[in-house]
Structure formats: structure tokens, C-alpha cells
Design a protein around this motif. Structure first.
Motif, PDB file in Angstrom:
ATOM      1  N   UNK A 157       1.675   6.140  -0.656  1.00 23.08           N
ATOM      2  CA  UNK A 157       0.804   5.786   0.469  1.00 23.08           C
ATOM      3  C   UNK A 157      -0.226   4.742   0.056  1.00 23.08           C
ATOM      4  N   UNK A 158      -0.775   4.889  -1.151  1.00 16.39           N
ATOM      5  CA  UNK A 158      -1.784   3.944  -1.634  1.00 16.39           C
ATOM      6  C   UNK A 158      -1.176   2.568  -1.899  1.00 16.39           C
ATOM      7  N   UNK A 159       0.046   2.539  -2.410  1.00 13.79           N
ATOM      8  CA  UNK A 159       0.731   1.265  -2.642  1.00 13.79           C
ATOM      9  C   UNK A 159       0.929   0.538  -1.312  1.00 13.79           C
ATOM     10  N   UNK A 160       1.384   1.267  -0.305  1.00 16.40           N
ATOM     11  CA  UNK A 160       1.621   0.666   1.012  1.00 16.40           C
ATOM     12  C   UNK A 160       0.316   0.205   1.656  1.00 16.40           C
ATOM     13  N   UNK A 161      -0.760   0.959   1.422  1.00 13.74           N
ATOM     14  CA  UNK A 161      -2.049   0.602   2.020  1.00 13.74           C
ATOM     15  C   UNK A 161      -2.585  -0.708   1.453  1.00 13.74           C
ATOM     16  N   UNK A 162      -2.364  -0.937   0.168  1.00 11.28           N
ATOM     17  CA  UNK A 162      -2.762  -2.192  -0.449  1.00 11.28           C
ATOM     18  C   UNK A 162      -4.255  -2.397  -0.601  1.00 11.28           C
ATOM     19  N   UNK A 163      -5.021  -1.320  -0.644  1.00 11.00           N
ATOM     20  CA  UNK A 163      -6.475  -1.446  -0.784  1.00 11.00           C
ATOM     21  C   UNK A 163      -6.871  -1.602  -2.250  1.00 11.00           C
ATOM     22  N   UNK A 164      -6.299  -0.780  -3.115  1.00 16.16           N
ATOM     23  CA  UNK A 164      -6.643  -0.798  -4.537  1.00 16.16           C
ATOM     24  C   UNK A 164      -5.603  -1.564  -5.347  1.00 16.16           C
ATOM     25  N   UNK A 165      -6.028  -2.082  -6.485  1.00 15.16           N
ATOM     26  CA  UNK A 165      -5.128  -2.844  -7.344  1.00 15.16           C
ATOM     27  C   UNK A 165      -4.022  -1.948  -7.901  1.00 15.16           C
ATOM     28  N   UNK A 166      -2.846  -2.532  -8.047  1.00 18.90           N
ATOM     29  CA  UNK A 166      -1.681  -1.777  -8.525  1.00 18.90           C
ATOM     30  C   UNK A 166      -1.929  -1.184  -9.916  1.00 18.90           C
TER      31      UNK A 166
END
Length: 253
Positions: free
Chosen positions: A92-101
């Protein structure tokens, strides 16, 4: 003069259950996990970085709030939640793209362990969203009971001493307060009869209060702030709060 309230010191693990494990929640959870590991600082957190002045300015007594007030440690937080998509929090966080990978990869195992339970959802209340990972029930009361069972199992699995719920789902359509929202009896009858004036966030709020856990609404829609749920919260001495607390994440993004 009102009597003082005794507040017990924090002890044990705290469960944080979140309806909606999308951009807001995944950013929040990943951030906490990064802070736990010393990979980030809790920028913007009043409890973690804020200070409080004691006495006169000249006394130079300015302790951190977290050292002055008996608050639980971030290490005591255990996350769980519901979502209409089956993605774990890392996905979910990867898809959201808010934080660096790179930051997400550093806390990946912790995020992957958090998989959502099927959500209470109805497209009629969030028209631009739909997903397959949803609960089914004969009526809204049955859905509320399923949420309560999710909470009980989560508390048992992690041996939690306390739990809170924070609504971070999408903003629901405008609902004008009506008769079904006025009393506990009318609200519970509405749950049994699938009253369209009872939105999913209200079902979550009801489940939280019935479970004896505080509920915070992170969206601007009508939720726990109706007479029936306010009355229920008072009777059960369960804190409720919040109105659109997650807008800042959108601005940051």
C-alpha cells in the motif's frame, strides 16, 4: 469544584486499528516503524518532539512532553486494520508513493506483516472507489459484530492491554443527521434494518465504542459525532474525537 481524574500510567502493548490502510495509514505506520528503528525523526509529532515550559521563562525548565507526561512508547504500538484491497501495508505504501522506496525497504518486514481484514464498505458512500476485499452480512448490525470480532481476535493475538481506532478511510458522502441518529435505540434499529443514513464509518465507530475502545475520526464526514453514538460513548465512558485530521498528509504529498 470538579474532582480530579486519576490517569493510570501506560503499561503493555497498545493496539492501533485503522479502517483504511491506504496512503494516509501506510505513511503513518511506515513512519512510526522507521522512528522506532532510528531511521527517521518524528517531525511534526507534538508528543514526541514537542516541549512544555514549566514555571517562569527565566527558570529554563523546558522538558520534552514525552518525558513530562506519562505516555506510552512508540515501541508499544501494534498496528492492524481493514481495507477494501488485500495489499499489505508495504504494498500500500509503495502504491501511495509518499515515502521514499529506500525508507520503505528498510522497514519492509514490519509492514508486510500487517495485512488488512476485509472491510465494511459500500460504494454508495464513496462513489469513486471500489474493491473486492469486503465483508458480507445480512445487515449492518451483523457487519458491526464482525468488526468487533476482528478487534477481539487482534487483542488476543497480540496480548494487548489497550486499543484505539482511527478512521483513515476515504471521505464519505454528505449525510444529513436524521431520526436514526438521535438515540441508541433508533441507531441500533437502523443497523438491523440497513438504514441508508448509517454510513460505514458510523458502523466502525459503533463497533469501537461497543468494544470499549476510543474512536478518532480522521475525515470530515459525519461519523461518531451523532447524538446516538455520543450517548453510547458517554454511557460506556469511551473517548471519541476527531474531524478531518488527515488533510495535512495530502498537503505534504
Amino acid at each position: 469544584m470538579s474532582k480530579g481524574m486519576k490517569i493510570d500510567p501506560p503499561s503493555g502493548k497498545i493496539g492501533v486499528v485503522v479502517p483504511g490502510l491506504g496512503a494516509v495509514s501506510s505513511t503513518f505506520i511506515a513512519g512510526v516503524e522507521a522512528v522506532k528503528r532510528g531511521l527517521a525523526k518524528p517531525i511534526g509529532s507534538l508528543t514526541q518532539m514537542g516541549t512544555i515550559r514549566l514555571g517562569k521563562r527565566t527558570e529554563n525548565r523546558v522538558p520534552a512532553i514525552k518525558d513530562f507526561v506519562p505516555l506510552a512508547s512508540l515501541d508499544d504500538l501494534v498496528f492492524g486494520g481493514w481495507d477494501i484491497f488485500p495489499d499489505d501495508v508495504y504494498q500500500a505504501a509503495i502504491k501511495a508513493g509518499v515515502l521514499e522506496r529506500g525508507l520503505l525497504d528498510s522497514v519492509r518486514p514490519a509492514l508486510e506483516r500487517i495485512r488488512p481484514w476485509p472491510a465494511v464498505f459500500d460504494k454508495a458512500y464513496v462513489r469513486k472507489l471500489d474493491g473486492p476485499h469486503v465483508k458480507k452480512g445480512a445487515n449492518k448490525m451483523e457487519l458491526a459484530e464482525q468488526l468487533q470480532e476482528d478487534i477481539r481476535q487482534f487483542q488476543k493475538q497480540h496480548q494487548l492491554s489497550r486499543t484505539i481506532m482511527i478512521w483513515c478511510g476515504s471521505t464519505e458522502v454528505y449525510i444529513k443527521p436524521g431520526a436514526v441518529h438521535q438515540t441508541i435505540e433508533s441507531f441500533e434499529q437502523g443497523l438491523q434494518q440497513n438504514d441508508p443514513a448509517i454510513a460505514p464509518s458510523m458502523i466502525y465507530a459503533y463497533a469501537a465504542i461497543k468494544s470499549g475502545i476510543p474512536y478518532a475520526n480522521g475525515a470530515p464526514n459525519l461519523s461518531a459525532d451523532i447524538p446516538a453514538l455520543i450517548q453510547l460513548a458517554k454511557e460506556r465512558e469511551v473517548p471519541i474525537c476527531g474531524k478531518d485530521l488527515k488533510t495535512g498528509q495530502t498537503l505534504m504529498k
